[in-house]
Motif scaffolding. Structure first.
Motif, PDB file in Angstrom:
ATOM      1  N   GLN A  19       0.831  -1.201   0.000  1.00 22.77           N
ATOM      2  CA  GLN A  19       0.000   0.000   0.000  1.00 22.77           C
ATOM      3  C   GLN A  19       0.866   1.252   0.000  1.00 22.77           C
ATOM      4  O   GLN A  19       2.038   1.214   0.296  1.00 22.77           O
ATOM      5  CB  GLN A  19      -0.977   0.022   1.163  1.00 22.77           C
ATOM      6  CG  GLN A  19      -0.376  -0.078   2.527  1.00 22.77           C
ATOM      7  CD  GLN A  19      -1.450  -0.278   3.598  1.00 22.77           C
ATOM      8  OE1 GLN A  19      -2.629  -0.367   3.331  1.00 22.77           O
ATOM      9  NE2 GLN A  19      -1.035  -0.360   4.816  1.00 22.77           N
ATOM     10  N   PRO A  42      -4.641  -3.959  -5.893  1.00 19.07           N
ATOM     11  CA  PRO A  42      -5.451  -5.155  -6.129  1.00 19.07           C
ATOM     12  C   PRO A  42      -4.901  -6.330  -5.316  1.00 19.07           C
ATOM     13  O   PRO A  42      -3.689  -6.502  -5.208  1.00 19.07           O
ATOM     14  CB  PRO A  42      -5.283  -5.420  -7.626  1.00 19.07           C
ATOM     15  CG  PRO A  42      -4.906  -4.100  -8.205  1.00 19.07           C
ATOM     16  CD  PRO A  42      -4.108  -3.405  -7.130  1.00 19.07           C
ATOM     17  N   VAL A  60     -14.211   6.111   0.279  1.00 23.41           N
ATOM     18  CA  VAL A  60     -13.671   5.663  -1.000  1.00 23.41           C
ATOM     19  C   VAL A  60     -13.638   6.848  -1.968  1.00 23.41           C
ATOM     20  O   VAL A  60     -14.664   7.444  -2.278  1.00 23.41           O
ATOM     21  CB  VAL A  60     -14.506   4.503  -1.593  1.00 23.41           C
ATOM     22  CG1 VAL A  60     -13.925   4.058  -2.932  1.00 23.41           C
ATOM     23  CG2 VAL A  60     -14.573   3.327  -0.617  1.00 23.41           C
ATOM     24  N   GLY A  63     -12.433   3.991  -7.191  1.00 25.23           N
ATOM     25  CA  GLY A  63     -12.432   2.539  -7.231  1.00 25.23           C
ATOM     26  C   GLY A  63     -13.500   1.932  -6.349  1.00 25.23           C
ATOM     27  O   GLY A  63     -14.452   2.598  -5.943  1.00 25.23           O
ATOM     28  N   GLU A  64     -13.329   0.641  -6.051  1.00 22.94           N
ATOM     29  CA  GLU A  64     -14.281  -0.100  -5.235  1.00 22.94           C
ATOM     30  C   GLU A  64     -13.557  -0.964  -4.220  1.00 22.94           C
ATOM     31  O   GLU A  64     -12.564  -1.614  -4.548  1.00 22.94           O
ATOM     32  CB  GLU A  64     -15.137  -1.025  -6.112  1.00 22.94           C
ATOM     33  CG  GLU A  64     -16.038  -0.316  -7.082  1.00 22.94           C
ATOM     34  CD  GLU A  64     -16.861  -1.284  -7.916  1.00 22.94           C
ATOM     35  OE1 GLU A  64     -16.403  -2.419  -8.179  1.00 22.94           O
ATOM     36  OE2 GLU A  64     -17.975  -0.900  -8.305  1.00 22.94           O
ATOM     37  N   LEU A  65     -14.083  -0.983  -3.006  1.00 29.06           N
ATOM     38  CA  LEU A  65     -13.570  -1.836  -1.933  1.00 29.06           C
ATOM     39  C   LEU A  65     -14.713  -2.679  -1.383  1.00 29.06           C
ATOM     40  O   LEU A  65     -15.856  -2.219  -1.333  1.00 29.06           O
ATOM     41  CB  LEU A  65     -13.012  -1.000  -0.783  1.00 29.06           C
ATOM     42  CG  LEU A  65     -11.711  -0.261  -0.980  1.00 29.06           C
ATOM     43  CD1 LEU A  65     -11.414   0.619   0.232  1.00 29.06           C
ATOM     44  CD2 LEU A  65     -10.565  -1.236  -1.214  1.00 29.06           C
ATOM     45  N   ARG A  93     -19.886  -4.181  -1.534  1.00 22.92           N
ATOM     46  CA  ARG A  93     -18.944  -3.652  -2.525  1.00 22.92           C
ATOM     47  C   ARG A  93     -19.246  -2.159  -2.610  1.00 22.92           C
ATOM     48  O   ARG A  93     -20.299  -1.756  -3.062  1.00 22.92           O
ATOM     49  CB  ARG A  93     -19.144  -4.347  -3.868  1.00 22.92           C
ATOM     50  CG  ARG A  93     -18.319  -3.825  -5.035  1.00 22.92           C
ATOM     51  CD  ARG A  93     -16.811  -4.051  -4.984  1.00 22.92           C
ATOM     52  NE  ARG A  93     -16.339  -5.365  -4.758  1.00 22.92           N
ATOM     53  CZ  ARG A  93     -15.946  -6.241  -5.682  1.00 22.92           C
ATOM     54  NH1 ARG A  93     -15.986  -5.920  -6.952  1.00 22.92           N
ATOM     55  NH2 ARG A  93     -15.488  -7.421  -5.336  1.00 22.92           N
ATOM     56  N   ARG A 111     -11.130  -4.909   1.644  1.00 19.85           N
ATOM     57  CA  ARG A 111     -10.221  -5.560   0.681  1.00 19.85           C
ATOM     58  C   ARG A 111     -10.493  -4.998  -0.703  1.00 19.85           C
ATOM     59  O   ARG A 111     -11.594  -4.549  -1.010  1.00 19.85           O
ATOM     60  CB  ARG A 111     -10.374  -7.070   0.682  1.00 19.85           C
ATOM     61  CG  ARG A 111     -11.597  -7.565  -0.047  1.00 19.85           C
ATOM     62  CD  ARG A 111     -11.592  -9.071  -0.165  1.00 19.85           C
ATOM     63  NE  ARG A 111     -12.887  -9.510  -0.670  1.00 19.85           N
ATOM     64  CZ  ARG A 111     -13.085 -10.615  -1.339  1.00 19.85           C
ATOM     65  NH1 ARG A 111     -12.089 -11.425  -1.606  1.00 19.85           N
ATOM     66  NH2 ARG A 111     -14.284 -10.940  -1.759  1.00 19.85           N
ATOM     67  N   ASN A 112      -9.449  -5.045  -1.510  1.00 19.83           N
ATOM     68  CA  ASN A 112      -9.564  -4.665  -2.905  1.00 19.83           C
ATOM     69  C   ASN A 112      -9.610  -5.953  -3.711  1.00 19.83           C
ATOM     70  O   ASN A 112      -8.582  -6.558  -3.981  1.00 19.83           O
ATOM     71  CB  ASN A 112      -8.393  -3.787  -3.342  1.00 19.83           C
ATOM     72  CG  ASN A 112      -8.519  -3.342  -4.789  1.00 19.83           C
ATOM     73  OD1 ASN A 112      -9.396  -3.778  -5.513  1.00 19.83           O
ATOM     74  ND2 ASN A 112      -7.613  -2.469  -5.207  1.00 19.83           N
ATOM     75  N   THR A 114     -10.723  -6.063  -6.744  1.00 18.80           N
ATOM     76  CA  THR A 114     -10.730  -5.686  -8.156  1.00 18.80           C
ATOM     77  C   THR A 114      -9.318  -5.787  -8.727  1.00 18.80           C
ATOM     78  O   THR A 114      -8.374  -6.112  -8.003  1.00 18.80           O
ATOM     79  CB  THR A 114     -11.255  -4.241  -8.347  1.00 18.80           C
ATOM     80  OG1 THR A 114     -10.247  -3.307  -7.939  1.00 18.80           O
ATOM     81  CG2 THR A 114     -12.543  -4.007  -7.566  1.00 18.80           C
ATOM     82  N   VAL A 118      -7.197   1.191  -5.565  1.00 18.55           N
ATOM     83  CA  VAL A 118      -8.294   1.976  -5.003  1.00 18.55           C
ATOM     84  C   VAL A 118      -7.684   3.054  -4.112  1.00 18.55           C
ATOM     85  O   VAL A 118      -6.740   2.788  -3.359  1.00 18.55           O
ATOM     86  CB  VAL A 118      -9.235   1.084  -4.167  1.00 18.55           C
ATOM     87  CG1 VAL A 118     -10.313   1.911  -3.491  1.00 18.55           C
ATOM     88  CG2 VAL A 118      -9.851  -0.002  -5.032  1.00 18.55           C
TER      89      VAL A 118
END
Length: 185
Positions: A19, A42, A60, A63-65, A93, A111-112, A114, A118
């Motif tokens: 990270q 990711p 956020v 992106g998406e977590l 999500r 968590r990612n 994708t 993110v």
């Protein structure tokens, strides 16, 4: 220029394979809340955990977590991805603009899942608990690509973190693309 205005892209950065953390507001600046911009790669899963004293806020940005903040009916030890609360809450999500507030004593995780990084804004009260935590975890991550689970566990105990499921970082594996000739086209 003032020390209290942090322009886009500015701030002290900690960059690891797992990270990127940019300090935006710290105890050193006089803040009782630590604020960070975090890039979650990711495959990163912080693992479900709980704090006895700290409260946290996640927002956020891009992106998406997958987010979870509740006491589950059953705490499974391997992962939290299928946990459910007594009221039926499940992992969500969460996309851009989503937020998660975590009071002390609440199991939570992100968590990612994708294939894209993110960006999130993360706040922790009181300061500087997570400032020191991020410094130390960056040191652990810099020792190599694999997570030293014992070092993370020992460190988390000192920072009021009861780890419920493992922290994981499993970057997606991208296979080399085939040419049209190799695919038989």
């Amino acid at each position: 220029m003032t020390d209290l205005i942090v322009p886009a892209g500015a701030g002290r950065k900690l960059v690891t394979p797992a990270q990127e953390v940019t300090f935006k507001a710290t105890k050193e600046m006089g803040s009782s809340v630590s604020i960070f911009e975090v890039v979650v790669p990711p495959g990163f899963d912080v693992g479900a955990h709980v704090h006895g004293e700290a409260e946290e806020f996640f927002y956020v940005l891009d992106g998406e977590l997958d987010l979870m903040a509740f006491e589950p009916v059953e705490r499974t030890k391997d992962n939290w991805h299928n946990w459910q609360s007594p009221k039926g809450d499940r992992v969500i999500r969460a996309g851009e603009g989503s937020a998660m507030f975590v009071p002390p004593g609440t199991p939570h995780a992100f968590r990612n899942a994708t294939d894209k990084p993110v960006r999130m804004l993360f706040q922790c009260f009181p300061s500087p608990v997570h400032e020191d935590y991020f410094e130390e975890i960056a040191e652990i991550w810099s020792r190599g690509k694999a997570v030293d689970a014992a070092a993370v566990e020992e460190m988390r105990r000192r920072y009021d973190v009861e780890q419920l499921t493992p922290l994981r970082y499993e970057p997606p594996v991208h296979l080399p693309s085939q040419s049209a000739t190799e695919r038989g086209a």
